[in-house]
Design a protein around this motif. Structure first.
Motif, PDB file in Angstrom:
ATOM      1  N   TYR A 196      -0.430  -7.213   4.833  1.00  0.00           N
ATOM      2  CA  TYR A 196       0.167  -7.154   3.003  1.00  0.00           C
ATOM      3  C   TYR A 196       0.186  -8.954   2.954  1.00  0.00           C
ATOM      4  O   TYR A 196      -0.331  -9.042   2.029  1.00  0.00           O
ATOM      5  CB  TYR A 196       1.340  -6.948   3.334  1.00  0.00           C
ATOM      6  CG  TYR A 196       2.033  -6.792   1.983  1.00  0.00           C
ATOM      7  CD1 TYR A 196       1.426  -6.593   0.560  1.00  0.00           C
ATOM      8  CD2 TYR A 196       2.921  -7.861   1.928  1.00  0.00           C
ATOM      9  CE1 TYR A 196       1.616  -6.656  -0.333  1.00  0.00           C
ATOM     10  CE2 TYR A 196       3.216  -7.676   0.482  1.00  0.00           C
ATOM     11  CZ  TYR A 196       2.699  -7.228  -0.946  1.00  0.00           C
ATOM     12  OH  TYR A 196       3.721  -7.412  -2.386  1.00  0.00           O
ATOM     13  N   SER A 219      -3.753 -10.149   3.052  1.00  0.00           N
ATOM     14  CA  SER A 219      -4.350  -9.037   1.972  1.00  0.00           C
ATOM     15  C   SER A 219      -4.026 -10.464   0.453  1.00  0.00           C
ATOM     16  O   SER A 219      -4.473  -9.781  -0.249  1.00  0.00           O
ATOM     17  CB  SER A 219      -3.798  -8.135   2.030  1.00  0.00           C
ATOM     18  OG  SER A 219      -4.758  -7.192   0.659  1.00  0.00           O
ATOM     19  N   ASN A 229       0.932   4.403   2.010  1.00  0.00           N
ATOM     20  CA  ASN A 229       0.878   4.585   3.077  1.00  0.00           C
ATOM     21  C   ASN A 229       1.496   3.914   3.736  1.00  0.00           C
ATOM     22  O   ASN A 229       2.059   3.996   5.165  1.00  0.00           O
ATOM     23  CB  ASN A 229      -0.751   4.628   3.544  1.00  0.00           C
ATOM     24  CG  ASN A 229      -1.666   3.536   3.662  1.00  0.00           C
ATOM     25  OD1 ASN A 229      -0.955   2.276   3.085  1.00  0.00           O
ATOM     26  ND2 ASN A 229      -2.448   3.613   4.772  1.00  0.00           N
ATOM     27  N   PRO A 251       0.658  -1.300  -0.308  1.00  0.00           N
ATOM     28  CA  PRO A 251      -0.513   0.303  -0.144  1.00  0.00           C
ATOM     29  C   PRO A 251       1.091   1.043   0.180  1.00  0.00           C
ATOM     30  O   PRO A 251       2.274   1.584   0.815  1.00  0.00           O
ATOM     31  CB  PRO A 251      -1.069  -0.170   1.111  1.00  0.00           C
ATOM     32  CG  PRO A 251      -0.857  -1.414   1.788  1.00  0.00           C
ATOM     33  CD  PRO A 251       0.472  -2.039   1.155  1.00  0.00           C
TER      34      PRO A 251
END
Length: 355
Positions: A110, A113, A97, A95
């Motif tokens: 992560y 995901s 951010n 991501p």
């Protein structure tokens, strides 16, 4: 999981596997796709790459979760030592951010995901005890044990080993360990320095884990000492505004390894000073050449060296023997400690089961 249930229902009755196959094993499962052993980052990445080409796979994992090393055997303050762009898995960046060096929690999130995005469904609690190619039938036989020691044999044409180099803890036997009388634990069981506040702690091993655990202890108001038995390269995590790793990879495109090593050591000396003064002797070969020769990774400093320079972390020579609540070193010195932490690394367990 639907696919796994389907293949689980297909027992091997082919005459090529022998008449006694079903009678000698509790279960024998024919798998018409590649079997991947290990649900860490590499295993997940391979499964995703196969799936992108329309090829299903079956992932076997000995733990009860993905990325068990990261989830179960790492300390709380751990971050990726390399920038995130060098650690992302295929087809899915981190991501935007996320920081340059994601935390342990962020990296695990992560990976979760990633697993969900590609619909990967590992079979957990399956410890592989043997993987052997059967020349007679031309297939791999992968024998596993479950939580209740139930045996299962998986049979497939393809085997992919993705268990990594860090499967089993390396725990050295040191003379007198049984007499210490205090806690002796591997870094795989270490979580936070807060449990050692106000205590004298000896950290054995000066790799990235040993250095970082020493820093964590120091920041938690413990009094750490660090055993540095071998030579070690300590490099700054970043050089000239770039990650040391990224800069090294870029330089290697244009220059030979030894020339890049000279550059890294020159900049390191300018930024960190002479580490020899503090008991951190550099190896004969440069950091990249040493990595190529022996697999030994240089330490990327995240603040430990400053604590060593200030005297907040003491550097010790190798251990001669352990006594009750004390350690005697090879130089004859003897010091008292409340706990010992073994930052002695890991090893692959593949030679134990891959025939």
């Amino acid at each position: 999981m639907d696919y796994y249930k389907e293949i689980e229902g297909k027992r091997v009755h082919d005459h090529r596997f022998g008449k006694n196959t079903m009678s000698t094993l509790a279960r024998c499962i024919w798998v018409p796709c590649p079997i991947i052993i290990g649900a860490g980052p590499s295993g997940l990445a391979v499964a995703a790459c196969l799936k992108e080409r329309g090829i299903p796979s079956l992932i076997l994992e000995k733990a009860n979760c993905i990325a068990s090393l990261w989830k179960l055997k790492t300390y709380d303050r751990l971050r990726l030592h390399l920038p995130k762009q060098f650690c992302e898995l295929p087809f899915m960046p981190f991501p935007a951010n996320f920081p340059t060096y994601p935390t342990k929690i962020q990296f695990v999130a992560y990976l979760e995901s990633y697993k969900n995005s590609f619909g990967l469904d590992p079979v957990f609690n399956k410890t592989v005890v043997s993987a052997e190619f059967d020349d007679q039938c031309g297939f791999w036989r992968i024998k596993t044990l479950g939580l209740k020691q139930e045996e299962t044999e998986y049979v497939s044409q393809w085997l992919i080993v993705a268990t990594g180099e860090n499967a089993d803890e390396v725990v050295p036997r040191i003379d007198g360990m049984d007499d210490f009388g205090g806690p002796i634990l591997h870094t795989s069981s270490y979580k936070s320095g807060l449990l050692f506040r106000g205590k004298d702690v000896l950290v054995v091993g000066c790799g990235n884990s040993g250095m970082e655990v020493s820093l964590d202890l120091c920041n938690s108001n413990a009094r750490p000492s660090l055993v540095v038995r071998d030579s070690v390269h300590v490099l700054p995590q970043e050089m000239l505004g770039k990650s040391t790793f990224g800069l090294s990879m870029w330089l290697l495109k244009w220059f030979p390894v030894r020339l890049v090593d000279r550059f890294l050591l020159l900049v390191s000396r300018f930024m960190l000073g002479d580490t020899e003064k503090f008991g951190l002797h550099r190896p004969e070969f440069g950091p990249l050449e040493l990595k190529n020769r022996s697999g030994k990774t240089p330490v990327l400093d995240v603040g430990t060296l400053a604590k060593i320079k200030s005297g907040n972390i003491k550097v010790c020579l190798g251990i001669k023997r352990i006594t009750h609540r004390a350690v005697e070193f090879v130089d004859g010195k003897k010091e008292n400690f409340d706990a010992i932490i073994l930052a002695t690394g890991y090893k692959s367990n593949v030679p134990q089961w891959l025939k």
